[in-house]
Design an enzyme around this catalytic site. Structure first.
Site, mmCIF file in Angstrom:
data_model
loop_
_atom_site.group_PDB
_atom_site.id
_atom_site.type_symbol
_atom_site.label_atom_id
_atom_site.label_comp_id
_atom_site.label_asym_id
_atom_site.label_seq_id
_atom_site.Cartn_x
_atom_site.Cartn_y
_atom_site.Cartn_z
ATOM 1 N N HIS A 163 0.930 -1.175 -0.002
ATOM 2 C CA HIS A 163 0.037 -0.078 -0.189
ATOM 3 C C HIS A 163 0.800 1.184 0.021
ATOM 4 O O HIS A 163 1.970 1.112 0.523
ATOM 5 C CB HIS A 163 -0.881 0.085 1.414
ATOM 6 C CG HIS A 163 -1.611 -1.059 1.658
ATOM 7 N ND1 HIS A 163 -1.396 -2.086 2.320
ATOM 8 C CD2 HIS A 163 -3.120 -1.150 1.270
ATOM 9 C CE1 HIS A 163 -2.533 -2.868 2.296
ATOM 10 N NE2 HIS A 163 -3.509 -2.495 1.845
ATOM 11 N N ASP A 189 2.350 1.902 3.448
ATOM 12 C CA ASP A 189 3.420 1.053 3.793
ATOM 13 C C ASP A 189 4.920 1.491 3.474
ATOM 14 O O ASP A 189 5.816 1.081 4.102
ATOM 15 C CB ASP A 189 3.258 -0.487 3.382
ATOM 16 C CG ASP A 189 1.986 -1.023 3.306
ATOM 17 O OD1 ASP A 189 0.861 -0.493 4.506
ATOM 18 O OD2 ASP A 189 1.402 -1.836 2.612
HETATM 19 C C1 XUL Z 1 -7.866 -6.682 4.136
HETATM 20 C C2 XUL Z 1 -6.631 -7.099 3.052
HETATM 21 C C3 XUL Z 1 -5.945 -5.907 2.417
HETATM 22 C C4 XUL Z 1 -6.137 -6.119 0.892
HETATM 23 C C5 XUL Z 1 -4.910 -4.768 0.388
HETATM 24 O O1 XUL Z 1 -8.387 -7.503 4.621
HETATM 25 O O2 XUL Z 1 -6.781 -8.188 2.668
HETATM 26 O O3 XUL Z 1 -4.416 -6.179 2.904
HETATM 27 O O4 XUL Z 1 -5.127 -7.264 0.305
HETATM 28 O O5 XUL Z 1 -5.409 -3.523 0.493
#
Ligand code: XUL
Ligand code: CO
Length: 437
Positions: free
Chosen positions: A102, A105
């Protein structure tokens, strides 16, 4: 140069099933050929940046529990740089080819929008250099549209268009970073795209807003030449009670309704499927049979806990069923297996991150090998084919070719005996499946 994982001195090696070395692979053998490609090419394993390098072991009942060797530095940006270097040391020592992140992150949010963009550009430059040094690639990027309090009532589905604009800034910036880093997918998980009560919610407007947002994303990808696969990750609950991306079938319906179906595939996560009351292989199959299984978030929930525990998948039956679906559709490329999994709060050492990944990589390697044997033997697939053989010719084929009507079928039934009843042979098939483990 500083090392962040001094306990692991060399890349994790394949030592075979008899090895008792906890820092060795027993089944994952990257270059072993299975069917028509190497294990690494089949599995395309990615490390999730958030759980592995950002996760701090905190839970609703307690403070952060880990002290990470990379969590040092006097500014947020310096800490992000250390985290990035630690991440690439981990990828290299573990021997994986991909990672996922993300925006939040990899890069600090900053005090305002322009600081956010500046930080992202800076960190993208560093990640690019680290990718070049190591050969590790980006499987997908995504924007965190859940953590900042402004998204409490949704990002694209927020009643306030100014909030959608903030989400647009993040998605545009993260997509630019993903493109710059050669990322081959881009994921949307709508963590806040849902609602708590209809007393304050116009569901139809919110879904229309979400669709409009996705159309803007598709347009942006086109204009900037981002050719990565766009993916939506379904999840039924947590954090929001009612989520618009409940499961694979719901998302496919949404994409079809709003004319987005040609532009998106799905990223199916095991623990999200089970939270929706499905099995992992159910949601994988729904996606795959629609030509929409793009990528997988490989993890597992806990049968005794009703939330998203994001554990490393180890259960052989689950991973084998998963790999059967992947093999049958000819692979996941450009998608892969993103290990959206984390160590437990009590596993406080950097070393535990290795154990978590090694175990689940071995499990998926075994799942792949087992699935390939099942397909080669053709006993299970043949049983299913035979079960529907009545539709391959004769009456069944005429029905499916549109050559029969309700009237003609009724007449057929009048002129024939009661159909012969046949066992589904579930126990025999379960035993057969067990025989492969
Ligand atoms: C949340 C989840 C996230 C997504 C990316 O449950 O799985 O980490 O994979 O935003
Ligand atoms: Co996920």
């Amino acid at each position: 140069m500083k090392t962040f994982f001094p306990e692991v001195s060399a890349p994790i090696a394949y030592e075979g099933p008899d090895s008792k070395n906890p820092l060795a692979f027993k089944y994952y053998d990257a270059n072993r050929i299975v069917g028509n490609k190497t294990m690494a090419e089949h599995l395309r394993i990615a490390v999730a940046y958030w759980h592995t390098f950002v996760g701090n072991g905190g839970d609703p009942f307690g403070a952060p529990a880990y002290e990470r060797t990379w969590d040092t530095g006097s500014t947020a940006l310096e800490r992000a740089e250390h985290r990035a270097r630690a991440a690439f040391e981990f990828f290299t020592k573990l021997g994986v080819n991909f990672y996922c992140f993300h925006d939040r992150d990899i890069s600090p949010e900053g005090a305002n929008a322009s600081e956010y963009v500046k930080n992202m550009e800076h960190m993208t430059g560093l990640l690019k250099a680290l990718q070049n040094d190591t050969g590790v690639k980006l499987l997908w990027g995504t924007s965190n549209l859940t953590a900042n309090p402004r998204y409490t009532h949704g990002a694209a589905t927020n009643p306030d268009p100014a909030v959608m604009a903030c989400a647009a800034l993040q998605v545009k910036t993260t997509m630019d970073a993903t493109k710059e880093l050669g990322g081959v997918n881009y994921v949307f998980w709508g963590g806040r795209e849902g609602y708590e009560t209809l007393l304050n919610t116009n569901m139809q407007r919110e879904m229309e807003q979400m669709a409009r947002f996705f159309h803007m994303v598709v347009d942006y990808a086109k204009t900037t030449g981002f050719t990565g696969q766009l993916l939506i990750e379904p999840k039924p609950k947590e954090p929001t009670k009612h989520m618009y991306d409940f499961d694979a079938a719901t998302v496919l319906g949404f994409l079809r309704q709003y004319d987005l179906i040609d532009h998106f595939k799905l990223n199916i996560e095991a623990n999200h499927a089970t939270l929706a009351g499905h099995t992992f292989d159910h949601d994988l199959t729904i996606a795959s049979m629609n030509g929409k299984l793009g990528s997988i978030d490989a993890n597992v929930g806990d049968l005794l806990l009703g939330w998203d525990t994001d554990q490393y998948a180890l259960d052989l039956e689950t991973v084998t069923k998963c790999m059967l679906i992947v093999l049958k559709q000819g692979g996941l490329n450009p998608g892969g297996l993103n290990f959206d999994a984390k160590v437990r709060r009590g596993s406080i050492d950097g070393l535990d991150l290795f154990y978590g990944h090694i175990g689940s990589m071995d499990a998926f390697a075994r799942g792949l090998l087992t699935a390939q044997r099942i397909l080669d033997d053709d006993l299970l697939p043949k049983f299913v084919r035979d079960r529907y053989a009545g539709y391959d010719d004769g009456l069944g084929k005429r029905i499916m070719d549109g050559k029969e009507s309700l009237t003609s079928l009724a007449e057929w039934a009048m002129n024939h005996e009661e159909p012969q009843r046949r066992s589904g042979r579930q126990e025999m098939l379960e035993n057969l499946l067990q025989s492969y483990f």
